[in-house]
Design an enzyme around this catalytic site. Structure first.
Site, short mmCIF file in Angstrom:
data_model
loop_
_atom_site.label_atom_id
_atom_site.label_comp_id
_atom_site.label_asym_id
_atom_site.label_seq_id
_atom_site.Cartn_x
_atom_site.Cartn_y
_atom_site.Cartn_z
N GLU A 175 0.84 -1.31 -0.06
CA GLU A 175 -0.13 -0.04 0.07
C GLU A 175 0.99 1.31 -0.07
OE1 GLU A 175 -2.97 -0.45 3.11
OE2 GLU A 175 -4.00 -1.91 2.04
N GLU A 234 -5.70 -8.18 -0.25
CA GLU A 234 -6.41 -7.89 1.12
C GLU A 234 -7.94 -7.56 0.89
OE1 GLU A 234 -4.74 -5.07 3.84
OE2 GLU A 234 -2.67 -5.95 3.63
#
Ligand code: FCB
Length: 445
Positions: free
Chosen positions: A169, A354
């Site tokens: 991320e 995720e």
């Protein structure tokens, strides 16, 4: 449709796994782990809801075998985890911590013994404090430090990794941490943001270059995506929604897959962009073997002239919400996978790296945890993904976040994302209803 019925709709080569990260579960007090900027950030007053840190976390350092049993018994194919940079290199970039190497040796061997494919992330936010002291992600040198650390990990562990992504991320590493100040190092500074948003991308590119040099296979990226909708039909709200998408999503998609940054975000950063950034874009956009998407929620974008640089604020709409207050919007996930498959990386294998929800879970008198909300969350998101199978979107895998309840960053231990409940006093693990639903679905494939 039940999880079992939905999972049956995916082709047999689609893998299912669970994800975790080092700082959130391992316990940094064990095994000679060095300090990271999350330790110092956690000490700042009011940075963390419950003033906690990752020193104990889920004590996965000692419980890893039991935890991997839960992954294997759940019927999963793969385990996504991260290496801790300060555990491997606690004091300096030269002295490797033998206990750190031994821990990941044990962990990887335990995955392979259980036939779990190791999906590694090299950086999930635990930057060594010494690098933070030297400017962290604002300092271009971080890209060299990260390349050297990549080299160490691949030399030692590369032969046992099924897949590697350099950075988890990049938006959180840069924007969330340097503009909104929600994560370490907790800055609210446009210049620091511009620099970190470029350096995190360059660090990705340099890490990929090092791994290619070693012949490492199956390299990808893990980008988090958030769908955005304008608060109303005004032209201004549309424009600000486009800017949000540029900062959050397209900055990383465009640079990784097309070698450029979105114009409207470059205009926002202006003079703060590092000199000569254009020359790095070739390295940043070197070809990958797969692309990962982390997805949780959507934002509603409301123009706000009092916001000094962006001119908008993110608010929540009226969809049902999780315990984080995050709206549940499965179609947003499908949108991003379609965009990747059609526009940014046609043909590239895609993974959801995720996806999951926080829920206020409790053990009941019978010692069970009922989390039908989480089962419904997984069902709705997987149903949206199953629909893509008929559209030729090359989805190759899905990872639920998370195996365990764990340290949820600025929310400390107050938010539970696990399919397995953790009692932080006793460290007892209790599989929740959602773990049992996954197990039934995966065993029925
Ligand atoms: C993601 C992070 C992960 C976890 C989930 C809830 O942004 O990658 O570590 O905190 O959110």
């Amino acid at each position: 449709m039940s999880l079992t019925e939905i999972i049956r709709r995916f082709p047999s080569d689609v893998i299912f796994g669970v994800a975790t990260s080092s700082y959130q579960i391992e316990g940094t007090a064990q095994g000679g782990c060095g300090a990271s900027h999350w330790d110092s950030f956690a000490r700042q007053p009011e940075a963390i809801t419950d003033s906690s840190d990752g020193s104990v976390a889920c004590d996965h350092y000692n419980h890893y075998a039991e935890d991997l049993d839960l992954v294997a018994d759940g019927g999963f194919d793969a385990y996504r985890f991260s290496f801790s940079w300060p555990r491997l290199l606690p004091q300096s970039d030269k002295e490797v911590n033998a206990d750190g190497l031994a821990f990941y040796d044990r962990l990887l061997d335990a995955m392979l013994e259980r036939s779990l494919q190791p999906f590694a992330t090299l950086y999930h936010w635990d930057l060594p404090q010494r690098h933070a002291n030297n400017g962290g992600w604002q300092n271009r040198d971080v890209t060299g430090w990260f390349a050297d650390y990549t080299d160490l990990v691949i030399r030692h562990f590369g032969d046992r990794l099924a897949s590697v992504a350099p950075i988890n991320e990049p938006w959180c590493v840069s924007f969330l941490s340097h503009y909104w100040g929600h994560h370490a190092p907790g800055l609210c500074d446009l210049a620091a943001t511009a620099r970190s948003m470029h350096h995190v991308q360059l660090a990705h590119g340099r890490s990929i270059e090092v791994m290619r040099g070693h012949g490492q296979q199956n390299l990808g990226c893990v980008l988090n995506k958030e769908f955005a909708v304008p608060v109303d039909g005004s032209e201004l709200a549309e424009k600000k929604t486009y800017l949000f998408d540029g900062i959050y999503n397209r900055w990383f998609e465009e640079s990784t897959f097309r070698g450029c940054y979105p114009e409207e975000v470059l205009a926002l950063f202006g003079q703060h962009m590092p000199d000569g950034y254009e020359n790095d874009l070739g390295l940043i956009s070197a070809p990958l073997d797969w692309a990962g998407c982390n997805y949780y929620t959507r934002s509603v974008i409301a123009p706000d002239a009092s916001e000094p640089h962006l001119g908008f604020r993110c608010i929540r709409g009226d969809l049902p919400k999780t315990d984080m207050g995050w709206e549940i919007d499965p179609e947003g996930l499908a949108f991003f996978l379609r965009r990747m498959a059609r526009y940014y990386a046609p043909g590239l294998p895609l993974y959801v790296t995720e996806n999951g929800m926080a829920n206020a879970d409790n053990l009941n008198a019978a010692g069970e945890v009922h989390d039908p909300e989480r089962v419904a969350y997984f069902e709705s998101h997987l149903a949206a993904l199953a629909a893509l199978v008929d559209e030729d979107v090359p989805l190759k895998g899905y990872f639920a976040w998370s195996l365990l309840d764990n340290y949820e960053w600025a929310f400390g231990y107050s938010k539970r994302f696990g399919i397995v409940h953790v009692d932080y006093a006793s460290m007892v693990r209790t599989p929740k209803q959602s773990w049992h639903a996954w197990r039934a679905a995966l065993k029925a494939r």
